[in-house]
Design a protein around this motif. Structure first.
Motif, PDB file in Angstrom:
ATOM      1  N   GLY A  51       0.798  -1.232   0.000  1.00  0.00           N
ATOM      2  CA  GLY A  51       0.000   0.000   0.000  1.00  0.00           C
ATOM      3  C   GLY A  51       0.827   1.276   0.000  1.00  0.00           C
ATOM      4  O   GLY A  51       0.284   2.373   0.123  1.00  0.00           O
ATOM      5  N   ASN A  52       2.161   1.158  -0.138  1.00  0.00           N
ATOM      6  CA  ASN A  52       2.998   2.364  -0.231  1.00  0.00           C
ATOM      7  C   ASN A  52       2.890   2.960  -1.633  1.00  0.00           C
ATOM      8  O   ASN A  52       2.785   2.233  -2.617  1.00  0.00           O
ATOM      9  N   VAL A  53       2.943   4.290  -1.687  1.00  0.00           N
ATOM     10  CA  VAL A  53       2.887   5.000  -2.975  1.00  0.00           C
ATOM     11  C   VAL A  53       4.247   5.640  -3.248  1.00  0.00           C
ATOM     12  O   VAL A  53       4.839   6.238  -2.344  1.00  0.00           O
ATOM     13  N   TYR A  54       4.725   5.507  -4.454  1.00  0.00           N
ATOM     14  CA  TYR A  54       6.023   6.076  -4.818  1.00  0.00           C
ATOM     15  C   TYR A  54       5.892   6.931  -6.074  1.00  0.00           C
ATOM     16  O   TYR A  54       5.143   6.597  -6.984  1.00  0.00           O
ATOM     17  N   ILE A  55       6.692   7.999  -6.134  1.00  0.00           N
ATOM     18  CA  ILE A  55       6.902   8.691  -7.418  1.00  0.00           C
ATOM     19  C   ILE A  55       7.885   7.818  -8.192  1.00  0.00           C
ATOM     20  O   ILE A  55       8.942   7.455  -7.682  1.00  0.00           O
ATOM     21  N   TYR A 382      21.921   5.785  -1.644  1.00  0.00           N
ATOM     22  CA  TYR A 382      21.055   6.789  -2.277  1.00  0.00           C
ATOM     23  C   TYR A 382      19.728   6.149  -2.674  1.00  0.00           C
ATOM     24  O   TYR A 382      18.645   6.656  -2.348  1.00  0.00           O
ATOM     25  N   PHE A 383      19.810   4.979  -3.306  1.00  0.00           N
ATOM     26  CA  PHE A 383      18.614   4.267  -3.750  1.00  0.00           C
ATOM     27  C   PHE A 383      17.668   3.986  -2.577  1.00  0.00           C
ATOM     28  O   PHE A 383      16.472   4.304  -2.630  1.00  0.00           O
ATOM     29  N   TRP A 384      18.212   3.406  -1.499  1.00  0.00           N
ATOM     30  CA  TRP A 384      17.347   3.021  -0.373  1.00  0.00           C
ATOM     31  C   TRP A 384      16.809   4.237   0.374  1.00  0.00           C
ATOM     32  O   TRP A 384      15.662   4.239   0.835  1.00  0.00           O
ATOM     33  N   SER A 385      17.634   5.269   0.471  1.00  0.00           N
ATOM     34  CA  SER A 385      17.183   6.490   1.141  1.00  0.00           C
ATOM     35  C   SER A 385      16.021   7.121   0.358  1.00  0.00           C
ATOM     36  O   SER A 385      15.019   7.538   0.943  1.00  0.00           O
ATOM     37  N   MET A 386      16.160   7.159  -0.956  1.00  0.00           N
ATOM     38  CA  MET A 386      15.084   7.726  -1.782  1.00  0.00           C
ATOM     39  C   MET A 386      13.837   6.843  -1.699  1.00  0.00           C
ATOM     40  O   MET A 386      12.711   7.346  -1.575  1.00  0.00           O
ATOM     41  N   LEU A 387      14.043   5.528  -1.731  1.00  0.00           N
ATOM     42  CA  LEU A 387      12.890   4.624  -1.681  1.00  0.00           C
ATOM     43  C   LEU A 387      12.130   4.796  -0.355  1.00  0.00           C
ATOM     44  O   LEU A 387      10.897   4.813  -0.335  1.00  0.00           O
ATOM     45  N   ASP A 388      12.889   4.929   0.739  1.00  0.00           N
ATOM     46  CA  ASP A 388      12.248   5.140   2.047  1.00  0.00           C
ATOM     47  C   ASP A 388      11.423   6.424   2.067  1.00  0.00           C
ATOM     48  O   ASP A 388      10.489   6.557   2.852  1.00  0.00           O
ATOM     49  N   GLN A 389      11.822   7.367   1.213  1.00  0.00           N
ATOM     50  CA  GLN A 389      11.062   8.621   1.113  1.00  0.00           C
ATOM     51  C   GLN A 389      10.101   8.602  -0.071  1.00  0.00           C
ATOM     52  O   GLN A 389       9.647   9.633  -0.545  1.00  0.00           O
ATOM     53  N   ARG A 390       9.830   7.390  -0.527  1.00  0.00           N
ATOM     54  CA  ARG A 390       8.810   7.151  -1.557  1.00  0.00           C
ATOM     55  C   ARG A 390       9.122   7.738  -2.929  1.00  0.00           C
ATOM     56  O   ARG A 390       8.262   8.251  -3.639  1.00  0.00           O
ATOM     57  N   ILE A 391      10.415   7.616  -3.277  1.00  0.00           N
ATOM     58  CA  ILE A 391      10.833   7.937  -4.645  1.00  0.00           C
ATOM     59  C   ILE A 391      11.472   6.664  -5.204  1.00  0.00           C
ATOM     60  O   ILE A 391      12.450   6.160  -4.655  1.00  0.00           O
ATOM     61  N   ASN A 392      10.922   6.145  -6.294  1.00  0.00           N
ATOM     62  CA  ASN A 392      11.447   4.910  -6.880  1.00  0.00           C
ATOM     63  C   ASN A 392      12.403   5.238  -8.018  1.00  0.00           C
ATOM     64  O   ASN A 392      11.982   5.716  -9.070  1.00  0.00           O
TER      65      ASN A 392
END
Ligand SMILES: *Cc1c(COP(=O)(O)O)cnc(C)c1O
Length: 419
Positions: A51-55, A382-392
């Motif tokens: 249910g997470n939403v990502y850009i 960088y990848f995981w930090s962005m993903l945690d902030q809902r940027i894919n």
């Protein structure tokens, strides 16, 4: 962030698929951890099974120029599938899509539809060999042209003119016929062609490389390849599977003002459905069966549902403001670069239109050797930090990021804020 449903789905998938996936990079191998399982997409967003939403900056690896589930494409698919999903016989829609592609990419006089980018490049290579009666081909280190045997070869150390397979299972004889040159090294290319030109069927190149991360062709690089291939009777193949309809409405060849003999397309021309195409000079294309002796076929080639999606996608794209999208991408890239500089992190941001890569190296990045100086551990962080902030973003340093017409200014701001 909750990722338990994705983790569970991955455990289940591991029982059925090698590495739990149907295409290797999806397994997150180069960033560690386990992949997100996606439930749906809408515009610039994807939703995972937790249910997470990502850009989304992957956009099906660039296929989705209009964003996820673009209404005009969805409607075209629904309408087409109701009339039958496949006939294995010609339809008028194929000609309609072909006409749109030829109008936008004038070097393509005739074409063939296939079902993937891989099939397009494989077929273009076979056709080049059949047309010239020669066996060898040239590709460039770091360029990806799908997983056809002849093309899964890259230069290893000491492999000057003799290819070393980039995959097990590629026969030594095929590898020997693939010569690998460094991207942007015209002197190297000139030497190879001077020595072996008469044995070379084709040169295949990404006119803007996007599969070692984004790497732009240097001034004169493609022009000189064009001049030398012409001189030696070598077929020049532009692999525009990523760049086709990405940077403007048509091939990047128009902007670069270099005309190849054959062009490969895929991704965007299907609007997210499986399609590919290869085409070019009529005198070469007429060597394809049934007119000529080069065999190439496909049960689902020119599939009516994929073709309908492609037509709807290109119709919508024709009305879009590519310059505005490219400017938007430039703003994002400038913002990313400035933030990294401020933090004292060495980066090189390469961009072509709405394609870009942040390389964690001080650069410049002009070939695969440069790209490989990047700090891939830092990329993983960088990848995981962005993903945690809902940027894919892409789960590998050596991939492009893609903006689409569905990304809003608010999305750009959210990405920069996350960074
Ligand atoms: C994606 C890609 C391919 C392969 O296309 P598939 O549809 O994945 O087989 C070939 N060439 C380039 C430049 C690509 O980016």
């Amino acid at each position: 962030m909750k990722r338990s449903a994705s983790k569970k789905a991955y455990q289940e998938a591991l029982k059925y698929f090698p590495g739990g996936v149907n295409s290797p990079v999806r397994a997150f191998g180069s960033v560690g951890g386990s992949p997100l399982f996606i439930k749906k997409g809408a515009g610039s967003k994807i939703y995972d099974v937790d249910g997470n939403v990502y850009i989304d900056l992957v956009m099906s690896w660039g296929a989705l120029m209009l964003g996820h589930a673009a209404p005009e494409v969805v409607r075209a698919v629904e309408d087409a599938v109701k009339l039958g999903s496949s006939f294995g016989a010609p339809t008028c829609a194929e000609t309609e899509l072909a006409k749109m592609i030829r109008d936008a990419v004038p070097s393509i006089q005739k074409m063939r539809f296939v079902s993937s980018g891989t099939e397009a490049t494989m077929s273009a290579i076979r056709l080049s060999r059949g047309f010239t009666g020669r066996d060898k081909i040239i590709k460039f280190d770091g360029c990806y042209h799908g997983h056809g045997d002849s093309l899964l070869v890259k230069a290893g150390s000491g492999a000057a003119t003799q290819g070393i397979p980039g995959s097990k299972g590629v026969s030594a004889s095929l590898s020997r016929d693939t010569i690998v040159c460094p991207y942007n090294d015209i002197a190297y290319f000139r030497k190879v062609v001077a020595k072996q030109g008469k044995d070379i069927a084709c040169v295949i190149v990404e006119p803007v490389a996007a599969n070692m991360g984004v790497v732009l062709p240097g001034i004169g690089f493609l022009e000189e390849i064009r001049a030398l291939t012409k001189k030696h009777g070598i077929v020049l193949v532009f692999d525009e599977v990523i760049t086709g309809f990405r940077i403007h409405f048509g091939g990047v060849q128009t902007i670069l003002n270099v005309k190849p003999d054959l062009t490969c397309l895929g991704k965007i021309i299907g609007g997210g459905l499986p399609i590919g195409a290869y085409g070019g000079r009529k005198d070469i294309m007429d060597h394809v069966a049934p007119l000529g002796g080069v065999y190439q076929a496909g049960t689902l080639s020119g599939n009516p549902v994929a073709v309908a999606a492609g037509i709807a996608n290109l119709k919508a794209l024709k009305k879009k403001d590519y310059a505005a999208l490219n400017d938007k991408t430039a703003i994002l890239c400038d913002g990313l670069e400035a933030a990294f500089i401020k933090a004292g992190v060495p980066v090189t941001v390469n961009r072509a239109g709405s394609l870009f890569t942040v390389f964690f190296t001080k650069g410049p990045v002009d070939d695969f050797k440069d790209a490989k100086t990047s700090d891939t551990k830092r990329y993983a962080k960088y990848f995981w930090s962005m993903l945690d902030q809902r940027i894919n973003i892409a789960p590998s340093q050596f991939e492009a990021q893609f903006l689409s017409f569905s990304h809003t200014d608010k999305d750009i701001q959210a990405i920069l804020n996350a960074l």
